[in-house]
Design a protein around this motif. Sequence first.
Motif, PDB file in Angstrom:
ATOM      1  N   ARG A 217       0.836  -1.197   0.000  1.00 15.70           N
ATOM      2  CA  ARG A 217       0.000   0.000   0.000  1.00 15.70           C
ATOM      3  C   ARG A 217       0.874   1.252   0.000  1.00 15.70           C
ATOM      4  O   ARG A 217       0.584   2.234  -0.674  1.00 15.70           O
ATOM      5  CB  ARG A 217      -0.924  -0.011   1.222  1.00 15.70           C
ATOM      6  CG  ARG A 217      -1.724   1.270   1.454  1.00 15.70           C
ATOM      7  CD  ARG A 217      -2.573   1.644   0.266  1.00 15.70           C
ATOM      8  NE  ARG A 217      -3.265   2.904   0.493  1.00 15.70           N
ATOM      9  CZ  ARG A 217      -3.645   3.737  -0.460  1.00 15.70           C
ATOM     10  NH1 ARG A 217      -3.396   3.449  -1.727  1.00 15.70           N
ATOM     11  NH2 ARG A 217      -4.273   4.862  -0.181  1.00 15.70           N
ATOM     12  N   GLY A 218       1.980   1.212   0.741  1.00 16.47           N
ATOM     13  CA  GLY A 218       2.908   2.338   0.745  1.00 16.47           C
ATOM     14  C   GLY A 218       3.504   2.572  -0.631  1.00 16.47           C
ATOM     15  O   GLY A 218       3.649   3.718  -1.073  1.00 16.47           O
ATOM     16  N   GLU A 219       3.840   1.488  -1.327  1.00 17.80           N
ATOM     17  CA  GLU A 219       4.408   1.609  -2.682  1.00 17.80           C
ATOM     18  C   GLU A 219       3.397   2.213  -3.645  1.00 17.80           C
ATOM     19  O   GLU A 219       3.745   3.027  -4.504  1.00 17.80           O
ATOM     20  CB  GLU A 219       4.855   0.223  -3.172  1.00 17.80           C
ATOM     21  CG  GLU A 219       6.094  -0.310  -2.469  1.00 17.80           C
ATOM     22  CD  GLU A 219       6.420  -1.729  -2.866  1.00 17.80           C
ATOM     23  OE1 GLU A 219       5.504  -2.406  -3.400  1.00 17.80           O
ATOM     24  OE2 GLU A 219       7.564  -2.174  -2.636  1.00 17.80           O
ATOM     25  N   GLU A 220       2.139   1.821  -3.496  1.00 20.86           N
ATOM     26  CA  GLU A 220       1.085   2.346  -4.362  1.00 20.86           C
ATOM     27  C   GLU A 220       0.970   3.868  -4.217  1.00 20.86           C
ATOM     28  O   GLU A 220       0.878   4.592  -5.209  1.00 20.86           O
ATOM     29  CB  GLU A 220      -0.242   1.677  -3.995  1.00 20.86           C
ATOM     30  CG  GLU A 220      -1.421   2.131  -4.834  1.00 20.86           C
ATOM     31  CD  GLU A 220      -2.715   1.472  -4.401  1.00 20.86           C
ATOM     32  OE1 GLU A 220      -3.785   2.037  -4.679  1.00 20.86           O
ATOM     33  OE2 GLU A 220      -2.663   0.391  -3.757  1.00 20.86           O
ATOM     34  N   LEU A 221       0.992   4.347  -2.983  1.00 20.45           N
ATOM     35  CA  LEU A 221       0.889   5.781  -2.744  1.00 20.45           C
ATOM     36  C   LEU A 221       2.172   6.500  -3.144  1.00 20.45           C
ATOM     37  O   LEU A 221       2.140   7.608  -3.696  1.00 20.45           O
ATOM     38  CB  LEU A 221       0.578   6.038  -1.260  1.00 20.45           C
ATOM     39  CG  LEU A 221       0.081   7.441  -0.890  1.00 20.45           C
ATOM     40  CD1 LEU A 221      -1.217   7.762  -1.627  1.00 20.45           C
ATOM     41  CD2 LEU A 221      -0.158   7.539   0.616  1.00 20.45           C
ATOM     42  N   ALA A 222       3.305   5.877  -2.881  1.00 13.57           N
ATOM     43  CA  ALA A 222       4.587   6.489  -3.232  1.00 13.57           C
ATOM     44  C   ALA A 222       4.711   6.690  -4.746  1.00 13.57           C
ATOM     45  O   ALA A 222       5.214   7.719  -5.210  1.00 13.57           O
ATOM     46  CB  ALA A 222       5.734   5.616  -2.716  1.00 13.57           C
ATOM     47  N   CYS A 223       4.253   5.708  -5.518  1.00 12.89           N
ATOM     48  CA  CYS A 223       4.296   5.831  -6.981  1.00 12.89           C
ATOM     49  C   CYS A 223       3.462   7.018  -7.463  1.00 12.89           C
ATOM     50  O   CYS A 223       3.811   7.690  -8.437  1.00 12.89           O
ATOM     51  CB  CYS A 223       3.794   4.543  -7.627  1.00 12.89           C
ATOM     52  SG  CYS A 223       4.927   3.147  -7.464  1.00 12.89           S
ATOM     53  N   LYS A 224       2.375   7.277  -6.787  1.00 17.77           N
ATOM     54  CA  LYS A 224       1.491   8.364  -7.175  1.00 17.77           C
ATOM     55  C   LYS A 224       2.187   9.713  -7.083  1.00 17.77           C
ATOM     56  O   LYS A 224       1.935  10.622  -7.884  1.00 17.77           O
ATOM     57  CB  LYS A 224       0.245   8.348  -6.279  1.00 17.77           C
ATOM     58  CG  LYS A 224      -0.772   9.428  -6.577  1.00 17.77           C
ATOM     59  CD  LYS A 224      -1.982   9.280  -5.658  1.00 17.77           C
ATOM     60  CE  LYS A 224      -2.993  10.390  -5.909  1.00 17.77           C
ATOM     61  NZ  LYS A 224      -4.191  10.249  -5.020  1.00 17.77           N
ATOM     62  N   PHE A 225       3.100   9.852  -6.096  1.00 18.25           N
ATOM     63  CA  PHE A 225       3.749  11.143  -5.867  1.00 18.25           C
ATOM     64  C   PHE A 225       5.253  11.117  -6.165  1.00 18.25           C
ATOM     65  O   PHE A 225       5.943  12.102  -5.896  1.00 18.25           O
ATOM     66  CB  PHE A 225       3.542  11.578  -4.409  1.00 18.25           C
ATOM     67  CG  PHE A 225       2.102  11.779  -4.044  1.00 18.25           C
ATOM     68  CD1 PHE A 225       1.415  12.914  -4.476  1.00 18.25           C
ATOM     69  CD2 PHE A 225       1.422  10.840  -3.297  1.00 18.25           C
ATOM     70  CE1 PHE A 225       0.083  13.104  -4.157  1.00 18.25           C
ATOM     71  CE2 PHE A 225       0.090  11.025  -2.967  1.00 18.25           C
ATOM     72  CZ  PHE A 225      -0.584  12.156  -3.398  1.00 18.25           C
TER      73      PHE A 225
END
Length: 419
Positions: A217-225
Amino acid sequence: MAVWALGINHTTAPLDLRGRFAFAIEQIEPTLKALRSALHRQPEAALISTCNRTEIYCACEQPQVQPTLDWLAQSGGVSADLLRAHSYTLQDGHAARHAFRVASGLDSMVLGEPQILGQIKDAVRAAEAAGSLGSTLSQMFQRSFAVAKEVRTSTEIGAHSISMAAAAVRLAGQLFEDLGQVKVLFVGAGEMIDLCATHFAAKNPKSMAIANRTLSRGEELACKFGAEVMRLGELPERLHEFDAVVSCTASTLPIIGLGAVERALKRRRHRPMFMVDLAVPRDIEIEVKELEDVYLYTVDDLAGVVQTAQANRQAAVAQAEAIVDAGVQNFLHWLEQRATVPLIQQLNAQADEWRAAEIARARKLLARGEDVDAVLEALSRGITQKMLHGAMAELRAGDLAARERASTAVQHFFLRKER
């Protein structure tokens, strides 16, 4: 049917007390089952829990406000007197009005904020999964959603609001001259962190990192920004790298302690750190606020920042309150009508019984070869006599006053002219 609500929010209870009654979404279903088992006749029930409020809504034939408060106090490990001092209880129309105002963002710390509506919908789905949402509460919440939609489309209630995320960026801008040189760490990966990251990203900070218990989940959000991702376990060793820390997780215990922050400050040679704790219960130990080089803000500390532009919103608030009032009156009218449902069902059952009896009698007559017109005449006369028998008996029996009341009722129900 009685409806009641019991709750605490950012205006009635301090953050640490609210933290005792914070329920993650996956806890709502078992919590509702425990509540209903503890109360008499297992009432309908729904539980809303956010960083700013915890509220229980119930519906039953008889209100059970005090038992509900006693149960909630016990679940939070506090005395009923302490909870009563910081809570509010509402019944019937007042409970419905409160639910409608909450859904519309009129009772939020950030006036008109849209997140609360989604949180209520999640709570309603959890209540449905728990089997605790009956027709009364279901109707109340569905109507609250409709009112909230009308408020948002018909007024400018949210046009001048400042979100918690925007407030955090504004406070950071007051501490750091250039946010473009700031390294920001976000702890958690939920909706609030997503909003905060969006606002900070607009200021083009030097770097951003996401620390989360679940790495995917952290990777998913990190990719967004375009941010770095790290595990929560790395926090103690890497905390010193960041100038700003924004945390919002569902942890029941602080995940950033005083010792970790003290060590980080030492490695930073006491360069200031900006920290925002949006979690309830706290993610960052309260003692951190006493450190000289730390600027720590909680959800309650942000209240003064978000309550701006009030004058610009007064007309919208008045318009929104009018929409809420109309919705409440419609719900109460529906609730009053529900009280007559058992009687209506009995009347329909009795009429069906009479009809069935007369039809059965008519069929027997037809089977014996009786004249069809005569059978139909007898059928209609039999149904009419059965329907009027009770009224006729009341007109002939009792004292004068009883007969006058019966006469008035008969005229009202049977002698009204079609308009």
